[in-house]
Design an enzyme around this catalytic site. Structure first.
Site, PDB file in Angstrom:
ATOM      1  N   TYR A 108      92.564  37.329  36.659  1.00 21.16           N
ATOM      2  CA  TYR A 108      91.737  37.256  35.454  1.00 21.16           C
ATOM      3  C   TYR A 108      90.307  37.740  35.704  1.00 21.16           C
ATOM      4  CZ  TYR A 108      95.685  34.496  33.821  1.00 21.16           C
ATOM      5  OH  TYR A 108      96.939  34.087  33.475  1.00 21.16           O
ATOM      6  N   ASP A 169      99.462  27.231  41.096  1.00 22.14           N
ATOM      7  CA  ASP A 169     100.241  27.904  42.145  1.00 22.14           C
ATOM      8  C   ASP A 169      99.421  28.111  43.413  1.00 22.14           C
ATOM      9  OD1 ASP A 169     102.550  28.279  40.640  1.00 22.14           O
ATOM     10  OD2 ASP A 169     101.778  30.105  39.741  1.00 22.14           O
ATOM     11  N   HIS A 377      96.231  41.936  41.523  1.00 22.77           N
ATOM     12  CA  HIS A 377      96.944  41.301  40.400  1.00 22.77           C
ATOM     13  C   HIS A 377      96.192  41.463  39.093  1.00 22.77           C
ATOM     14  CE1 HIS A 377      99.505  38.699  42.898  1.00 22.77           C
ATOM     15  NE2 HIS A 377      98.447  38.409  43.617  1.00 22.77           N
ATOM     16  N   TYR A 458      96.721  33.064  26.229  1.00 23.26           N
ATOM     17  CA  TYR A 458      96.003  31.791  26.430  1.00 23.26           C
ATOM     18  C   TYR A 458      94.786  31.995  27.308  1.00 23.26           C
ATOM     19  CZ  TYR A 458      96.910  30.163  31.302  1.00 23.26           C
ATOM     20  OH  TYR A 458      96.897  29.984  32.667  1.00 23.26           O
ATOM     21  N   ARG A 459      94.664  33.177  27.906  1.00 25.87           N
ATOM     22  CA  ARG A 459      93.626  33.421  28.899  1.00 25.87           C
ATOM     23  C   ARG A 459      93.766  34.895  29.264  1.00 25.87           C
ATOM     24  NH1 ARG A 459      94.498  30.166  34.514  1.00 25.87           N
ATOM     25  NH2 ARG A 459      92.590  30.750  35.592  1.00 25.87           N
TER      26      ARG A 459
HETATM   27  P1  FAD Z   1      86.528  30.308  39.012  1.00 28.14           P
HETATM   28  O1  FAD Z   1      86.835  31.714  39.324  1.00 28.14           O
HETATM   29  O2  FAD Z   1      85.406  29.676  39.706  1.00 28.14           O
HETATM   30  O3  FAD Z   1      86.299  30.064  37.461  1.00 28.14           O
HETATM   31  C1  FAD Z   1      87.037  30.696  36.457  1.00 28.14           C
HETATM   32  C2  FAD Z   1      86.088  31.175  35.360  1.00 28.14           C
HETATM   33  O4  FAD Z   1      85.552  30.027  34.683  1.00 28.14           O
HETATM   34  C3  FAD Z   1      84.870  31.923  35.897  1.00 28.14           C
HETATM   35  O5  FAD Z   1      85.085  33.299  35.940  1.00 28.14           O
HETATM   36  C4  FAD Z   1      83.773  31.552  34.915  1.00 28.14           C
HETATM   37  O6  FAD Z   1      83.781  32.442  33.846  1.00 28.14           O
HETATM   38  C5  FAD Z   1      84.150  30.184  34.450  1.00 28.14           C
HETATM   39  N1  FAD Z   1      83.430  29.137  35.201  1.00 28.14           N
HETATM   40  C6  FAD Z   1      83.723  28.722  36.458  1.00 28.14           C
HETATM   41  N2  FAD Z   1      82.914  27.735  36.821  1.00 28.14           N
HETATM   42  C7  FAD Z   1      82.081  27.519  35.798  1.00 28.14           C
HETATM   43  C8  FAD Z   1      81.034  26.582  35.583  1.00 28.14           C
HETATM   44  N3  FAD Z   1      80.729  25.685  36.501  1.00 28.14           N
HETATM   45  N4  FAD Z   1      80.382  26.610  34.400  1.00 28.14           N
HETATM   46  C9  FAD Z   1      80.724  27.506  33.443  1.00 28.14           C
HETATM   47  N5  FAD Z   1      81.722  28.403  33.591  1.00 28.14           N
HETATM   48  C10 FAD Z   1      82.404  28.403  34.755  1.00 28.14           C
HETATM   49  N6  FAD Z   1      96.052  29.817  37.414  1.00 28.14           N
HETATM   50  C11 FAD Z   1      96.515  28.661  36.918  1.00 28.14           C
HETATM   51  O7  FAD Z   1      95.822  28.003  36.149  1.00 28.14           O
HETATM   52  N7  FAD Z   1      97.743  28.187  37.265  1.00 28.14           N
HETATM   53  C12 FAD Z   1      98.543  28.841  38.135  1.00 28.14           C
HETATM   54  O8  FAD Z   1      99.619  28.363  38.456  1.00 28.14           O
HETATM   55  C13 FAD Z   1      98.077  30.077  38.666  1.00 28.14           C
HETATM   56  N8  FAD Z   1      98.849  30.795  39.517  1.00 28.14           N
HETATM   57  C14 FAD Z   1      98.415  31.995  39.981  1.00 28.14           C
HETATM   58  C15 FAD Z   1      99.265  32.734  40.803  1.00 28.14           C
HETATM   59  C16 FAD Z   1      98.862  33.972  41.279  1.00 28.14           C
HETATM   60  C17 FAD Z   1      99.779  34.746  42.181  1.00 28.14           C
HETATM   61  C18 FAD Z   1      97.599  34.494  40.908  1.00 28.14           C
HETATM   62  C19 FAD Z   1      97.149  35.824  41.380  1.00 28.14           C
HETATM   63  C20 FAD Z   1      96.740  33.752  40.094  1.00 28.14           C
HETATM   64  C21 FAD Z   1      97.143  32.505  39.617  1.00 28.14           C
HETATM   65  N9  FAD Z   1      96.313  31.733  38.780  1.00 28.14           N
HETATM   66  C22 FAD Z   1      96.789  30.542  38.283  1.00 28.14           C
HETATM   67  C23 FAD Z   1      94.992  32.219  38.351  1.00 28.14           C
HETATM   68  C24 FAD Z   1      93.814  31.809  39.287  1.00 28.14           C
HETATM   69  O9  FAD Z   1      94.064  32.204  40.606  1.00 28.14           O
HETATM   70  C25 FAD Z   1      93.511  30.295  39.279  1.00 28.14           C
HETATM   71  O10 FAD Z   1      93.390  29.808  37.973  1.00 28.14           O
HETATM   72  C26 FAD Z   1      92.248  29.906  40.045  1.00 28.14           C
HETATM   73  O11 FAD Z   1      92.233  28.507  40.234  1.00 28.14           O
HETATM   74  C27 FAD Z   1      90.950  30.300  39.316  1.00 28.14           C
HETATM   75  O12 FAD Z   1      89.909  30.413  40.246  1.00 28.14           O
HETATM   76  P2  FAD Z   1      88.791  29.280  40.449  1.00 28.14           P
HETATM   77  O13 FAD Z   1      89.479  27.964  40.327  1.00 28.14           O
HETATM   78  O14 FAD Z   1      88.066  29.585  41.723  1.00 28.14           O
HETATM   79  O15 FAD Z   1      87.849  29.431  39.181  1.00 28.14           O
END
Ligand code: FAD
Length: 515
Positions: A108, A169, A377, A458-459
């Site tokens: 994303y 995941d 991805h 949804y995203r």
């Molecule tokens: P971040 O990258 O830190 O945050 C996500 C976004 O939220 C940021 O870009 C920003 O815009 C906003 N944000 C973050 N922090 C703040 C803050 N403090 N204040 C305001 N805005 C903020 N996702 C799922 O949900 N479920 C899954 O099962 C899943 N499986 C995956 C499998 C694969 C193979 C891949 C490639 C991806 C998958 N993902 C999944 C997507 C993603 O990897 C995860 O959601 C991951 O946890 C998001 O990164 P993060 O938690 O570091 O969030």
């Protein structure tokens, strides 16, 4: 540099040298400048960064002078007060800022900001404290830099065996970041946003608010009653650009004592419709308590981490005939439709899913990136009811477009309580411009196809946010007009994550930023 008074220019040059002194010991890169946000003169920008470095400490402001970078600099605040300082600084100079918790938003957009030259606020390095774990209320209070792994390990270390967390995941991301992007996991607490309770937020003009019971001084219910009194504002801080969340409460699940994961295999793609029909009442009735996953065979193979060339060396999407061979391979597993886990090899992906179903963080799913060289991805994630007809429509839409663009189709239906997300991860060679374009074109077509049938994402990935936001256009874009009104009221200078979720502040709107 006309228009800049001489003394300011000199000052800026000194500031620039200073910054490079701070972060860049290598003099060969001294001439390289970061990508500068539009509308700001580069020396003025460097000078502004120097001012920020004086407030936060030089080590916590890092110029990003990597070629082809989107972010101009990364700052690492250590507290809510420091986040406020950054926000006030951004307002003073009209510099776009982009907060991330850990920046592992793979599929994303990762850690990238939407607007080139933005300063990324990385909350991971110094705001990663678990502020509270309450074993009686089954709750916790977290800073943005706490990963699923860190939370899991802290609960284990305290010996709180009676509590589970819920993980997506990939467990390497941030609990707060994932929840703010409305991410999902797979235990009964899989809807992360529904399981949060209470936020602390720095608004785009620098004020700090606490939502729900957090607004009542001396309360002991911030993490147990999410609503408080009055309008419930938490939702506007998800997938938005209305605030920077500095603390979040999360509820934890009681350890059920025992659980069992099931693996069923289905040999024909046409089985999908009946399978979804059977799953719906089981999920809504909570007989199947966990978020169920229905994964396509190729996806299950891809997650073994071997390149696709191991199975197919031709160009274009893997043809059905090859799939039949793979299918035949799978059928070597004892023929019952319910697979007995003891018959599976120890490294089978089932065991990763089994751990995730019990809230144990894992990273195996990332092995998909090996499917193609230089794998990256990007995800297509439409939502539908848990109905066989909807599943078949989305499945055939995705399959048709993947075939058209010569991309392997890796779908999985993630069945929540009353809805399911189809998650299609396109894995592509990020160094190959043709493959990159095919991935992008395929996604854009699928978003439009889905919207015509009444399905929305949804995203989505940063690059697709305008398009996806544009599909939520009922009543002459009434929802986006409302979002823009909120944006302009909360962020009059338009500094916070411009363009996130297709919401542009007034000074950017209609000036060619939308994609
Ligand atoms: P971040 O990258 O830190 O945050 C996500 C976004 O939220 C940021 O870009 C920003 O815009 C906003 N944000 C973050 N922090 C703040 C803050 N403090 N204040 C305001 N805005 C903020 N996702 C799922 O949900 N479920 C899954 O099962 C899943 N499986 C995956 C499998 C694969 C193979 C891949 C490639 C991806 C998958 N993902 C999944 C997507 C993603 O990897 C995860 O959601 C991951 O946890 C998001 O990164 P993060 O938690 O570091 O969030």
């Amino acid at each position: 540099h006309s228009g800049i008074p001489e003394n300011l220019l000199e000052k800026a040059k000194r500031a620039k040298a200073l910054i490079y002194d701070i972060r860049t010991k290598d003099t060969s890169t001294r001439q390289r400048l970061p990508v500068v946000p539009q509308g700001i003169e580069k020396y003025a920008f460097i000078q502004a960064l120097e001012e920020l470095a004086q407030q936060l400490g030089k080590a916590n402001v890092e110029i990003n002078d990597k070629l082809l970078s989107v972010a101009s600099a990364v700052v690492n605040p250590s507290s809510t007060e420091e986040v406020q300082k950054i926000v006030l600084w951004a307002n003073k100079y009209s510099i776009p800022i982009f907060p991330i918790s850990m920046g592992r938003n793979l599929g994303y957009g990762g850690a990238a900001p939407r607007v080139r030259g933005s300063v990324v606020i990385d909350l991971d390095k110094r705001m990663n404290k678990i502020l509270d774990i309450n074993p009686d209320d089954y709750t916790c209070l977290l800073e943005p830099g706490v990963s699923f792994y860190a939370l899991y390990e802290a609960i284990q270390a305290k010996g709180f065996d009676h509590m589970w967390i819920d993980v997506p995941d990939l467990g390497g991301g941030s609990v707060v970041g994932n929840t703010l992007d409305r991410g999902v996991g797979y235990t009964p607490y899989g809807d992360h946003w529904a399981c949060h309770s209470g936020l602390e937020v720095v608004l785009p003009t620098g004020e700090v608010i606490r939502t729900g019971m957090g607004a009542l001084p001396g309360n002991n219910t911030w993490q147990t009653f999410p609503y408080g009194f009055g309008p419930y504002s938490d939702g506007i801080f998800t997938q938005s650009n209305y605030g920077i969340v500095t603390k979040m409460g999360m509820t934890l699940m009681p350890n059920p004592g025992a659980y069992e994961s099931y693996l069923y295999t289905f040999q024909k793609e046409e089985d999908l419709e009946a399978l979804i029909e059977i799953t719906r009442p089981l999920r809504i009735g909570n007989i199947l308590e966990n978020v169920a996953q229905l994964r396509h065979g190729i996806q299950t193979i891809a997650v073994k981490g071997l390149p696709r060339t191991k199975y197919f060396t031709g160009s274009g999407a893997i043809p059905e005939s090859v799939l039949d061979i793979i299918d035949a391979e799978f059928k070597k597993i004892p023929s019952a439709r319910k697979i007995d886990p003891s018959t599976l090899p120890k490294d089978d992906y089932f065991f990763s899913r089994d751990r995730i179903a019990a809230g144990v963080p894992d990273l195996v799913e990332l092995l998909w990136v090996n499917w193609v060289p230089n794998g990256a991805h990007v995800a297509f994630s439409p939502v539908s009811p848990i109905r066989g007809t909807d599943a078949m429509k989305l499945y055939s839409l995705g399959k048709r477009r993947h075939d058209e663009f010569g991309i392997d189709f890796l779908p999985a239906f993630i069945v929540g309580l009353r809805e399911m997300h189809l998650i299609v991860e396109i894995v592509y060679d990020k160094n190959d411009p043709v493959k990159r374009k095919a991935a992008n074109d395929c996604l854009r077509e699928m978003i439009d196809d889905a919207a015509k049938l009444g399905y929305g994402e949804y995203r989505t990935h940063l690059v697709l946010m305008d398009q996806v936001a544009g599909t939520y256009n009922w009543n002459d874009n009434a929802l986006m007009k409302f979002n823009e009104k909120l944006k302009d009221a909360l962020d009059p200078k338009g500094i916070l994550a411009p363009g996130k979720s297709g919401i542009w502040p007034s000074r950017y709107r209609g000036r060619g930023w939308e994609m």
